[in-house]
Design a protein around this motif. Structure first.
Motif, short mmCIF file in Angstrom:
data_model
loop_
_atom_site.label_atom_id
_atom_site.label_comp_id
_atom_site.label_asym_id
_atom_site.label_seq_id
_atom_site.Cartn_x
_atom_site.Cartn_y
_atom_site.Cartn_z
N ASP A 57 1.21 -0.98 -0.21
CA ASP A 57 -0.10 -0.44 -0.10
C ASP A 57 0.93 1.27 -0.04
O ASP A 57 0.57 2.60 -0.41
N GLU A 58 2.22 0.98 0.78
CA GLU A 58 3.23 2.49 0.99
C GLU A 58 3.57 2.43 -0.71
O GLU A 58 3.84 3.93 -1.08
N LEU A 59 3.64 1.43 -1.07
CA LEU A 59 4.80 1.53 -2.84
C LEU A 59 3.18 2.16 -3.55
O LEU A 59 4.04 2.60 -4.15
N LYS A 60 2.52 1.40 -3.82
CA LYS A 60 1.70 2.32 -3.76
C LYS A 60 1.65 3.80 -4.71
O LYS A 60 1.24 4.25 -6.11
N VAL A 61 1.76 4.68 -3.22
CA VAL A 61 1.28 5.71 -3.21
C VAL A 61 3.11 6.47 -3.85
O VAL A 61 3.16 7.76 -4.38
N LEU A 62 4.27 5.17 -3.91
CA LEU A 62 5.05 5.98 -4.33
C LEU A 62 5.61 5.99 -5.56
O LEU A 62 6.36 6.66 -6.43
N LEU A 63 5.20 4.60 -6.87
CA LEU A 63 5.42 4.66 -8.08
C LEU A 63 4.32 5.34 -8.44
O LEU A 63 2.99 5.24 -8.29
N SER A 69 9.98 -0.84 -14.85
CA SER A 69 11.62 -1.18 -13.95
C SER A 69 12.50 -2.60 -15.06
O SER A 69 12.06 -3.54 -15.57
N VAL A 70 13.84 -2.03 -15.25
CA VAL A 70 14.19 -3.42 -15.75
C VAL A 70 14.95 -4.28 -14.88
O VAL A 70 16.06 -3.21 -13.63
N GLY A 71 15.05 -5.20 -13.98
CA GLY A 71 15.60 -5.67 -12.71
C GLY A 71 16.88 -6.28 -13.36
O GLY A 71 17.36 -6.20 -14.37
N SER A 72 17.53 -6.78 -12.53
CA SER A 72 18.71 -6.95 -12.65
C SER A 72 19.04 -8.42 -13.97
O SER A 72 20.33 -8.29 -13.36
N HIS A 77 9.93 -4.96 -16.03
CA HIS A 77 9.01 -5.01 -15.05
C HIS A 77 7.81 -3.68 -15.09
O HIS A 77 8.02 -3.14 -14.99
N ASP A 78 6.54 -4.04 -14.69
CA ASP A 78 5.71 -2.92 -14.55
C ASP A 78 5.62 -3.32 -12.92
O ASP A 78 5.40 -3.62 -12.27
N LYS A 79 4.37 -2.07 -12.34
CA LYS A 79 4.04 -2.01 -11.52
C LYS A 79 3.11 -2.68 -10.56
O LYS A 79 3.80 -3.47 -9.28
N ALA A 80 2.75 -3.70 -10.78
CA ALA A 80 2.26 -4.55 -10.54
C ALA A 80 3.05 -5.78 -10.28
O ALA A 80 3.15 -6.66 -9.47
N SER A 85 5.67 -8.47 -5.81
CA SER A 85 7.15 -8.78 -4.57
C SER A 85 7.29 -7.78 -3.63
O SER A 85 7.40 -8.85 -2.61
N ALA A 86 6.85 -7.64 -3.40
CA ALA A 86 6.39 -6.70 -2.07
C ALA A 86 6.11 -6.96 -1.20
O ALA A 86 6.14 -7.83 -0.38
#
Length: 158
Positions: A57-63, A69-72, A77-80, A85-86
């Motif tokens: 829920d906290e992450l939703k507000v930040l994104l 994203s491009v992972g290592s 990857h997208d927001k979902a 992952s969180a």
């Protein structure tokens, strides 16, 4: 280059001085500067903390809604994906160090930092222990949102 009788053209020196003065007087965009750096660094840390604490829920507000994203591992990857992952608590512990903020314009800034991911003993996960992370922050409606993130593995020699 020499002209008539060995004189050096003065116009090339003039152009050089004009270009140098223009470069030296360039300033960071207003509203994005040293005072903003701590805020964006804290926001990048908050993303990691939300991942570690299973705080989707906290992450939703930040994104940003269209976050990518491009992972290592090199996958997009997208927001979902990040929210899932969180929720799963994939990030156990980490060390955040050497942050730097680069202003791009009044509404865009990049935070880069190093990340050391702590993996439980016996975890053969694909995430490399040492990574360089780049977070692209965008100001939307007065709030800073994470628009794009890229994780690049660091080799032990880096």
């Amino acid at each position: 280059m020499m002209l008539d009788g060995g004189t050096v053209p003065r116009f090339s020196l003039s152009y050089f001085l004009i270009a140098f003065c223009a470069f030296a007087s360039a300033q960071a965009p207003s509203g994005v500067g040293d005072s903003l750096a701590p805020t964006l660094i804290e926001k990048s840390k908050a993303v990691l903390q939300s991942m570690k604490a299973k705080g989707a829920d906290e992450l939703k507000v930040l994104l940003a809604d269209d976050f990518r994203s491009v992972g290592s591992e090199g996958k997009v990857h997208d927001k979902a994906d990040l929210l899932a992952s969180a929720k799963d608590g994939e990030l156990k512990d980490y060390l955040f160090y050497e942050p730097r903020v680069t202003a791009i314009d009044n509404n865009v800034a990049m935070v880069t930092y190093n990340l050391a991911v702590t993996r439980p003993e016996g975890d053969d996960g694909l995430a490399p222990r040492y990574q360089k992370i780049s977070d692209l922050w965008l100001r939307q409606g007065g709030e800073w949102r994470l628009k794009f993130q890229q994780a690049t593995p660091l080799r032990p020699v880096d």
